[in-house]
Scaffold this active site. Structure first.
Site, PDB file in Angstrom:
ATOM      1  N   ARG A   1       5.880  15.082   8.167  1.00 33.34           N
ATOM      2  CA  ARG A   1       6.468  13.232   7.413  1.00 33.34           C
ATOM      3  C   ARG A   1       7.945  12.957   7.546  1.00 33.34           C
ATOM      4  NH1 ARG A   1       5.520  10.118   1.982  1.00 33.34           N
ATOM      5  NH2 ARG A   1       2.947   9.877   3.182  1.00 33.34           N
TER       6      ARG A   1
ATOM      7  N   CYS B   1      -1.082   1.459   0.315  1.00 26.65           N
ATOM      8  CA  CYS B   1      -1.654   2.374  -0.024  1.00 26.65           C
ATOM      9  C   CYS B   1      -1.344   3.167  -0.916  1.00 26.65           C
ATOM     10  CB  CYS B   1      -0.778   2.650   1.271  1.00 26.65           C
ATOM     11  SG  CYS B   1       1.735   2.437   1.487  1.00 26.65           S
TER      12      CYS B   1
ATOM     13  N   GLN C   1      -3.332   6.778   6.907  1.00 28.90           N
ATOM     14  CA  GLN C   1      -3.476   5.863   5.461  1.00 28.90           C
ATOM     15  C   GLN C   1      -4.313   5.084   6.210  1.00 28.90           C
ATOM     16  OE1 GLN C   1      -1.555   5.521   2.887  1.00 28.90           O
ATOM     17  NE2 GLN C   1      -3.624   3.913   2.526  1.00 28.90           N
TER      18      GLN C   1
HETATM   19  N1   CP Z   1       0.405   6.931   0.513  1.00 24.37           N
HETATM   20  C1   CP Z   1       1.154   7.438   1.089  1.00 24.37           C
HETATM   21  O1   CP Z   1       1.471   8.349   1.807  1.00 24.37           O
HETATM   22  O2   CP Z   1       1.750   7.998  -0.781  1.00 24.37           O
HETATM   23  P1   CP Z   1       3.103   9.014  -0.205  1.00 24.37           P
HETATM   24  O3   CP Z   1       3.862   8.393   0.170  1.00 24.37           O
HETATM   25  O4   CP Z   1       2.615   9.462  -1.986  1.00 24.37           O
HETATM   26  O5   CP Z   1       2.091  10.409   0.104  1.00 24.37           O
HETATM   27  N1  NVA Z   2       6.003   1.683   4.221  1.00 24.58           N
HETATM   28  C1  NVA Z   2       5.949   3.163   2.925  1.00 24.58           C
HETATM   29  C2  NVA Z   2       4.683   3.400   2.636  1.00 24.58           C
HETATM   30  C3  NVA Z   2       5.109   4.311   1.778  1.00 24.58           C
HETATM   31  C4  NVA Z   2       3.152   5.484   1.550  1.00 24.58           C
HETATM   32  C5  NVA Z   2       7.349   3.742   3.253  1.00 24.58           C
HETATM   33  O1  NVA Z   2       7.094   4.201   4.280  1.00 24.58           O
HETATM   34  O2  NVA Z   2       7.619   4.608   2.673  1.00 24.58           O
END
Ligand code: CP
Ligand code: NVA
Length: 309
Positions: A97, A255, A127
């Protein structure tokens, strides 16, 4: 076996997407990660993705190693490329991430194991897989279903609009002017045979839809813009009245994390049409299906038994 990375959901073909969903829905899974590691690197916070992916690795017989961005220091302590080369020595897959999608591309360019996007500024493919899995579980099908996105055309929208198109769904989106997708993304959807019908009126997007989806107005890394975005997105809250325009059997997805009273009302996210907990649970099943697909057969990686001496 060819090395496959998954930086965006359309790195899969539509047929492969269906295969991943089938693996995700299957009651058991081949232990393709037995004796192997999975490096899961997080430059940004995570609750669902980290837990879901770690547990998917465990279910496939593997050992997850979660790493925080600040402990490895991408492009500070060493380059993203060097880190990817090193993690490839120990692990059968690298999930990451990252703030900048380009970091994933750089890692994938040199890694000798699959690199999996666990969210970037541009995409959130794992997701999207969980979201289409949730819709398929609920309705029993995907083709022909209408998906309405209300809110920022962000990373989650991008991946979901691709996945939905690949699954034969139609996609409509409502966002304030200036918060819509880039033309290159719309071209990418078109190249899959779809079209995003865009509007600045949430009612137009939601009318008759089977699935209504939203996400936060300010994503991680956009905290400084939160106030401006709150103003810009006024009128874009998915509330009971808006949901009332959707199809009678319509469902709501998010999400998570959710901000009740901003992009969604408490009545919708906690209400009877909301599938958000099933959707969150499906993050694990989707991750297991995807890892099973990417690592299926004699997958890459160093097993304990066959490690170099
Ligand atoms: N939806 C999602 O990606 O949640 P997190 O940021 O908690 O991983
Ligand atoms: N769009 C949001 C999604 C979090 C799961 C972000 O990137 O923070």
């Amino acid at each position: 076996m060819t090395l496959r990375h998954l930086l965006e959901v359309d790195d899969l073909s539509p047929l492969e997407l269906a295969a991943v969903l089938d693996l995700a829905a299957a009651p058991g899974a081949d232990p393709v990660l037995r004796g192997k590691g999975a490096a899961l690197l997080f430059e940004k916070p995570s609750a669902r993705t980290r837990n879901a992916t770690e547990m998917a690795v465990v279910q496939l017989g593997g050992h997850p190693v979660a790493l925080r961005g600040d402990e490895v220091g991408i492009d500070v302590r060493e380059t993203a490329e060097d880190l990817a080369r090193v993690l490839s020595c120990y692990h059968a897959v690298i999930g990451a991430r990252v703030a900048a999608h380009s970091v994933l591309e750089r890692m994938a360019a040199v890694a000798s194991v699959p690199v999996l996007n666990l969210l970037s500024d541009l995409a959130h493919p794992t997701q999207a897989l969980a979201d289409v899995l949730t819709v398929r579980q609920h309705f029993g099908d995907l083709a022909g279903r209408q998906l309405a996105w209300v809110g920022d055309a962000n990373n989650v929208f991008r991946s979901l609009s691709l996945a939905a198109t690949m699954a034969g769904m139609s996609v409509r989106g409502a966002w304030p002017s200036g918060f819509g997708p880039e033309p290159d993304h719309l071209d990418r959807v078109r190249s899959l045979g779809g079209e995003v019908l865009a509007t600045t009126d949430p009612r137009e997007a939601v009318r008759g839809a089977d699935v209504v989806v939203t996400d936060v107005w300010a994503s991680m890394g956009q905290e400084d813009e939160a106030d401006d975005r709150r103003r810009a997105f006024t009128g874009f809250t998915v509330d009971e009245r808006l949901m009332g325009l959707a199809a009678p059997e319509a469902v709501f997805l998010h999400c998570l994390p959710a901000h009740r009273g901003e992009e969604v009302s408490a009545g919708v996210v906690d209400g009877p049409r909301s599938l958000v907990w099933q959707e969150a649970a499906n993050r694990m099943h989707a991750a297991r299906g995807l890892l099973g697909f990417l690592l299926g057969g004699s997958g890459p990686g160093t097993s304990v038994a066959e490690g170099p001496v």
